[in-house]
Design an enzyme around this catalytic site. Structure first.
Site, PDB file in Angstrom:
ATOM      1  CE  LYS A 104      -5.293  -1.191   1.848  1.00 46.45           C
ATOM      2  NZ  LYS A 104      -4.080  -2.005   1.907  1.00 46.45           N
ATOM      3  CE  LYS A 127       1.969   2.525   4.671  1.00 47.36           C
ATOM      4  NZ  LYS A 127       1.413   1.636   3.610  1.00 47.36           N
ATOM      5  CB  SER A 138      -0.902   0.001   1.235  1.00 55.46           C
ATOM      6  OG  SER A 138      -1.810  -1.072   1.179  1.00 55.46           O
TER       7      SER A 138
END
Length: 295
Positions: free
Chosen positions: A171, A239, A96
């Site tokens: 995502k 993150k 990701s």
């Protein structure tokens, strides 16, 4: 497509690589920590001592790494994956990362006659182990078709969502939805407990109505038990929410829930609990309410 180099054998990567072995692929694994590689060998895979060695004879290379800089370090440069992957091979990054990095990787791959897909996943460690991940794929339709046998060994919901970078954008949207759900679930649990209502029964009936969600189904038990063994770490979710915030800024969008979810997840990390499951956002909501959080 028989030989697959798999780089990054962590919480998600290890079971994913093992599932590829079970599906009949010849999997060559590399990881910075040697025990993870030895575990793959025990599962029927092969070991490599470097990225270059792992990809040298691979038809497909897969990376599953924590963040954009990790992927760039592995993929680019004279000792990187793209420098040693044979021409005509396929590179599938399932990490990701920032969509802009995914676009740059696709461009770098094209210069070396390597097709690149960004294919992040959702489902956490349970989905990785059960090969039931949701996989959102960006790249060309031709590269997606080549990778479908690999994806079929790892997930059950597999969608080509657009060109390079599109998988990472989807995502990011996924992580925004999950982060928001986690925060709301934490608040709902505290509301129920403070009012003296048994949360177990309350959440069961809520799960059967419009408020039901996969987050409620999978994370409410851990929150109620205050048990936060990681299936997806809070620092990684923090993150991901930074990526969402960056995308919103670049698109001149005002997405207030991004800020709330990101601040709560950042607070988990700031308290030294970034290695806990992202359901530990409950501890921050408890703290804000003047209650002693656990842990």
């Amino acid at each position: 497509m028989r030989v697959i180099a798999f780089i990054g054998l962590g919480t998600m990567g290890a079971p994913m690589a093992a599932n590829l072995v079970k599906a009949g692929f010849d999997v060559v694994g590399y990881n910075r920590s040697r025990p993870a590689v030895e575990n793959l060998v025990a599962a029927g895979g092969r070991a490599a001592s470097s990225v270059a060695e792992a990809v040298a004879s691979a038809e497909v290379a897969v990376t599953m790494l924590p963040d954009s800089p990790d992927v760039e370090a592995v993929a680019l440069g004279p000792d990187g994956l793209l420098a040693h992957l044979p021409a005509g091979a396929l590179y599938v990054d399932m990490s990701s990362i920032n969509p802009a990095v995914a676009v740059a990787l696709a461009a770098a791959g094209a210069q070396r006659d390597v097709e690149v897909l960004d294919a992040p996943v959702s489902g956490g460690e349970p989905g990785a182990r059960s090969a039931s991940l949701s996989i959102m794929v960006g790249g060309t339709a031709e590269a997606f078709a080549r990778a479908e046998p690999l994806f079929a060994a790892l997930g059950t919901t597999i969608v080509h969502v657009g060109p390079a970078g599109a998988g990472q954008t989807v995502k990011a949207a996924n992580q925004l939805l999950v982060g928001g759900h986690l925060a709301l679930l934490a608040e709902a649990i505290l509301l129920l407990e403070a009012a003296g209502v048994a949360p177990e029964g309350a959440l069961r009936v809520l799960a059967g109505g419009l408020a039901g969600s996969t987050v409620l189904d999978r994370k409410s038990g851990a929150m109620l038990a205050r048990s936060f063994a990681p299936s997806f770490r809070a620092d990684l979710h923090a993150k991901d929410l930074r990526i969402v915030a960056d995308l919103a800024r670049r698109s001149s969008l005002v997405l207030p829930t991004v800020s709330t979810a990101a601040q709560l997840m950042n607070a988990v990390v700031a308290r030294g609990n970034g290695d806990l499951d992202h359901a530990a956002v409950l501890t921050v909501v408890e703290l804000l309410s003047g209650r002693e959080p656990t842990p």
